[in-house]
Design a protein around this motif. Structure first.
Motif, PDB file in Angstrom:
ATOM      1  N   UNK A  93       0.869  -1.183   0.005  1.00 44.11           N
ATOM      2  CA  UNK A  93      -0.081   0.076  -0.138  1.00 44.11           C
ATOM      3  C   UNK A  93       0.960   1.170   0.057  1.00 44.11           C
ATOM      4  N   UNK A  94       1.778   1.209   0.701  1.00 39.02           N
ATOM      5  CA  UNK A  94       2.699   2.550   0.964  1.00 39.02           C
ATOM      6  C   UNK A  94       3.410   2.620  -0.640  1.00 39.02           C
ATOM      7  N   UNK A  95       3.965   1.402  -1.064  1.00 38.72           N
ATOM      8  CA  UNK A  95       4.447   1.589  -2.478  1.00 38.72           C
ATOM      9  C   UNK A  95       3.667   2.343  -3.631  1.00 38.72           C
ATOM     10  N   UNK A  96       2.467   1.858  -3.471  1.00 37.79           N
ATOM     11  CA  UNK A  96       1.427   2.124  -4.208  1.00 37.79           C
ATOM     12  C   UNK A  96       1.117   3.844  -4.135  1.00 37.79           C
ATOM     13  N   UNK A  97       1.076   4.222  -2.843  1.00 38.19           N
ATOM     14  CA  UNK A  97       0.884   5.553  -2.752  1.00 38.19           C
ATOM     15  C   UNK A  97       2.084   6.507  -2.795  1.00 38.19           C
TER      16      UNK A  97
END
Length: 90
Positions: A85-89
């Motif tokens: 999720x952090x990577x996508x954000x």
């Protein structure tokens, strides 16, 4: 309590320079590492028994092939999900 372990002389002769103190520390580290990894003792107690700091004990564990940080599988999966999720954000 004091427990004595009898080690056959043959174990000492398999090493280039037999040093009983080195073998004693190795046996102690393997014992403490197993107890730590199974959750039976803390890293602080193990370090105290080894006569070193907690961080030195963790380094000894790592050098000996023990997992210093051993997360349960569910926690690792959750960390992977959060990282994704952090990577996508980002």
């Amino acid at each position: 309590m004091k427990i004595e372990v009898i080690v056959p002389d043959e174990l000492l002769t398999t090493r280039p320079e037999p040093k009983p103190e080195d073998l004693r520390r190795q046996i102690l580290l393997l014992t403490l590492g197993s107890l730590y990894q199974s959750g039976d003792i803390s890293g602080g107690l193990a370090a105290q028994v080894m006569g070193c700091s907690r961080w030195q004990f963790y380094q000894l564990l790592s050098d000996s092939g023990f997992a210093v940080i051993d997360y349960p599988e569910e926690e690792l999966e959750r960390e992977g999900e959060v990282s994704a999720v952090w990577y996508e954000q980002g």
